[in-house]
Motif scaffolding. Sequence first.
Motif, PDB file in Angstrom:
ATOM      1  N   ILE A 216       0.845  -1.195   0.000  1.00 50.73           N
ATOM      2  CA  ILE A 216       0.000   0.000   0.000  1.00 50.73           C
ATOM      3  C   ILE A 216       0.876   1.239   0.000  1.00 50.73           C
ATOM      4  N   GLY A 217       0.631   2.114  -0.945  1.00 51.41           N
ATOM      5  CA  GLY A 217       1.295   3.403  -0.974  1.00 51.41           C
ATOM      6  C   GLY A 217       0.457   4.429  -0.233  1.00 51.41           C
ATOM      7  N   ALA A 218       1.102   5.215   0.631  1.00 52.80           N
ATOM      8  CA  ALA A 218       0.399   6.225   1.422  1.00 52.80           C
ATOM      9  C   ALA A 218       0.845   7.618   0.992  1.00 52.80           C
ATOM     10  N   GLU A 219      -0.135   8.500   0.804  1.00 50.72           N
ATOM     11  CA  GLU A 219       0.153   9.860   0.345  1.00 50.72           C
ATOM     12  C   GLU A 219      -0.649  10.877   1.153  1.00 50.72           C
ATOM     13  N   PRO A 220      -0.104  12.097   1.313  1.00 55.15           N
ATOM     14  CA  PRO A 220      -0.932  13.187   1.838  1.00 55.15           C
ATOM     15  C   PRO A 220      -1.955  13.583   0.774  1.00 55.15           C
ATOM     16  N   ILE A 221      -3.106  14.026   1.203  1.00 59.11           N
ATOM     17  CA  ILE A 221      -4.120  14.471   0.246  1.00 59.11           C
ATOM     18  C   ILE A 221      -3.552  15.553  -0.666  1.00 59.11           C
ATOM     19  N   GLY A 222      -2.720  16.425  -0.102  1.00 56.80           N
ATOM     20  CA  GLY A 222      -2.173  17.539  -0.872  1.00 56.80           C
ATOM     21  C   GLY A 222      -0.940  17.202  -1.687  1.00 56.80           C
ATOM     22  N   ALA A 223      -0.576  15.947  -1.763  1.00 53.30           N
ATOM     23  CA  ALA A 223       0.549  15.522  -2.606  1.00 53.30           C
ATOM     24  C   ALA A 223       0.283  14.096  -3.069  1.00 53.30           C
ATOM     25  N   SER A 224      -0.868  13.914  -3.694  1.00 55.44           N
ATOM     26  CA  SER A 224      -1.362  12.551  -3.973  1.00 55.44           C
ATOM     27  C   SER A 224      -1.296  12.222  -5.463  1.00 55.44           C
ATOM     28  N   CYS A 225      -0.081  12.205  -6.007  1.00 57.53           N
ATOM     29  CA  CYS A 225       0.041  11.982  -7.451  1.00 57.53           C
ATOM     30  C   CYS A 225      -0.362  10.566  -7.856  1.00 57.53           C
ATOM     31  N   LEU A 226      -0.122   9.567  -6.999  1.00 56.27           N
ATOM     32  CA  LEU A 226      -0.522   8.207  -7.347  1.00 56.27           C
ATOM     33  C   LEU A 226      -2.034   8.046  -7.257  1.00 56.27           C
ATOM     34  N   ASP A 227      -2.623   8.537  -6.190  1.00 55.37           N
ATOM     35  CA  ASP A 227      -4.074   8.422  -6.033  1.00 55.37           C
ATOM     36  C   ASP A 227      -4.797   9.111  -7.188  1.00 55.37           C
ATOM     37  N   GLN A 228      -4.306  10.272  -7.579  1.00 53.00           N
ATOM     38  CA  GLN A 228      -4.963  10.990  -8.673  1.00 53.00           C
ATOM     39  C   GLN A 228      -4.699  10.308 -10.017  1.00 53.00           C
ATOM     40  N   ALA A 229      -3.547   9.672 -10.161  1.00 52.90           N
ATOM     41  CA  ALA A 229      -3.297   8.904 -11.378  1.00 52.90           C
ATOM     42  C   ALA A 229      -4.239   7.711 -11.459  1.00 52.90           C
ATOM     43  N   ALA A 231      -7.185   7.537 -10.228  1.00 51.89           N
ATOM     44  CA  ALA A 231      -8.517   8.042 -10.564  1.00 51.89           C
ATOM     45  C   ALA A 231      -8.629   8.395 -12.043  1.00 51.89           C
ATOM     46  N   ALA A 232      -7.544   8.915 -12.616  1.00 47.45           N
ATOM     47  CA  ALA A 232      -7.556   9.335 -14.019  1.00 47.45           C
ATOM     48  C   ALA A 232      -7.245   8.197 -14.975  1.00 47.45           C
ATOM     49  N   GLY A 233      -6.663   7.110 -14.453  1.00 43.25           N
ATOM     50  CA  GLY A 233      -6.291   6.001 -15.304  1.00 43.25           C
ATOM     51  C   GLY A 233      -4.935   6.165 -15.965  1.00 43.25           C
ATOM     52  N   GLU A 234      -4.210   7.212 -15.592  1.00 39.00           N
ATOM     53  CA  GLU A 234      -2.881   7.475 -16.134  1.00 39.00           C
ATOM     54  C   GLU A 234      -2.223   8.559 -15.280  1.00 39.00           C
ATOM     55  N   PRO A 235      -0.885   8.645 -15.294  1.00 35.46           N
ATOM     56  CA  PRO A 235      -0.225   9.705 -14.524  1.00 35.46           C
ATOM     57  C   PRO A 235      -0.680  11.089 -14.973  1.00 35.46           C
ATOM     58  N   VAL A 236      -0.951  11.935 -13.996  1.00 31.92           N
ATOM     59  CA  VAL A 236      -1.369  13.314 -14.265  1.00 31.92           C
ATOM     60  C   VAL A 236      -0.559  14.249 -13.385  1.00 31.92           C
ATOM     61  N   THR A 237      -0.457  15.499 -13.794  1.00 35.04           N
ATOM     62  CA  THR A 237       0.244  16.506 -12.998  1.00 35.04           C
ATOM     63  C   THR A 237      -0.702  17.042 -11.934  1.00 35.04           C
ATOM     64  N   VAL A 238      -0.220  17.101 -10.693  1.00 32.16           N
ATOM     65  CA  VAL A 238      -1.066  17.528  -9.583  1.00 32.16           C
ATOM     66  C   VAL A 238      -0.466  18.764  -8.919  1.00 32.16           C
ATOM     67  N   GLU A 239      -1.322  19.501  -8.246  1.00 29.00           N
ATOM     68  CA  GLU A 239      -0.874  20.634  -7.443  1.00 29.00           C
ATOM     69  C   GLU A 239      -0.461  20.143  -6.061  1.00 29.00           C
ATOM     70  N   LEU A 240       0.605  20.702  -5.528  1.00 28.21           N
ATOM     71  CA  LEU A 240       1.116  20.273  -4.236  1.00 28.21           C
ATOM     72  C   LEU A 240       0.716  21.272  -3.152  1.00 28.21           C
ATOM     73  N   ASP A 241       0.144  20.740  -2.081  1.00 25.79           N
ATOM     74  CA  ASP A 241      -0.257  21.580  -0.954  1.00 25.79           C
ATOM     75  C   ASP A 241      -0.251  20.717   0.305  1.00 25.79           C
ATOM     76  N   SER A 242       0.961  20.397   0.778  1.00 23.19           N
ATOM     77  CA  SER A 242       1.099  19.543   1.954  1.00 23.19           C
ATOM     78  C   SER A 242       2.381  19.885   2.693  1.00 23.19           C
ATOM     79  N   ILE A 243       2.349  19.735   3.998  1.00 19.36           N
ATOM     80  CA  ILE A 243       3.549  19.950   4.800  1.00 19.36           C
ATOM     81  C   ILE A 243       4.627  18.926   4.450  1.00 19.36           C
ATOM     82  N   ALA A 244       4.225  17.816   3.853  1.00 10.98           N
ATOM     83  CA  ALA A 244       5.176  16.759   3.496  1.00 10.98           C
ATOM     84  C   ALA A 244       5.761  16.925   2.105  1.00 10.98           C
ATOM     85  N   ALA A 245       5.443  18.026   1.430  1.00 11.57           N
ATOM     86  CA  ALA A 245       5.895  18.197   0.054  1.00 11.57           C
ATOM     87  C   ALA A 245       7.398  18.392  -0.057  1.00 11.57           C
ATOM     88  N   ASP A 246       8.088  18.662   1.072  1.00 13.97           N
ATOM     89  CA  ASP A 246       9.544  18.799   0.993  1.00 13.97           C
ATOM     90  C   ASP A 246      10.205  17.467   0.677  1.00 13.97           C
TER      91      ASP A 246
END
Length: 333
Positions: A216-229, A231-246
């Motif tokens: 299981i891969g775990a992501e912050p909601i504000g840096a969830s490139c896998l979760d959003q991929a 949902a989209a069925g392919e990698p997509v560019t996401v906006e980052l808004d998380s304290i863990a983005a560093d």
Amino acid sequence: MSPAAPDRDADRAGTPVAVTAADVMTARARLAGRLRRTSLLETTLDTVGGPVDVVFKLEYTQLGGCFKVRGSLNAVLDAVAHDALPEAGVLVASGGNAALGAAWAARLVGVPATVVVPETAPAVKISALRSLGATVRLIGTRYQESADGAAALAADSGALLLHAYDLPTIVAGAGTIGLEVAEDLPGHRLQTVACVGGGGLLAGLAATLQPGDRLIGAEPIGASCLDQARAAGEPVTVELDSIAADSLGASRVGGICWATIADRAVDCVVVDDADLIAARRMMWDRFRIVIEHGTATAVAAVTTGAVEPATDSTLCIVLCGANTRLDDLHPAQ
């Protein structure tokens, strides 16, 4: 990697290829005796559903305080084996941890290292990089800006350009963690949780899955490139808004990760920043373990119940990095 490695690495400019168990085995042989074999800690973790048995993989005790040196050293040694390591050494763009891995790899092999980090990179990571002898360049405020700057610098200098997560040798090196866990827990069916940035660690672990294992891969909601991929069925560019983005600062999941996990038992969950902050403080309060916010995402996935332990498996959480401040473990009084 295997004799086919040059062709596989060339594929990164085109269609991404999945990393295989054979690639990870080759990486393990190449890295043998050069890095720390990190320990396991068997304990219990309080969750919203009550205490659960867990095993922590203490990868934050690796050289550089993070798993990244496994991939970087594998890539550098692969270049050495193919007489492809230039005198200019290595160059990498990173929010910090991949840079530390590259700096350690360069130091172990005895070549220069140049690292490009965003202007927002934590001071603790920049200081560590300079103490390792790396040349640090601050370019941009996001990972992609740093990556673009690094590519231009590499073209000018001739240095070997590494990637933080989307290079077969990098992913295969990270996968050696999965081999160690399986060897230290013989006969166990594993349910492993790891945080996701660009997906290099997740892909490496996925390549080592045995029948019946889960990842299981775990992501912050504000840096969830896998979760959003997903949902989209392919990698997509996401906006980052998380304290863990560093440390989980990729705005798009890597192509190698996407290809590697496609036909394997891999899932993903998301947690919010408040929960990963709480998980990080809990790890200090209870275990006196200091981890990064990104790493704490994997812990929060379990404590919040986003990941429910499988009754037929051993739950393992990869604590992959600890390059972080110490003065924010508790809120201001």
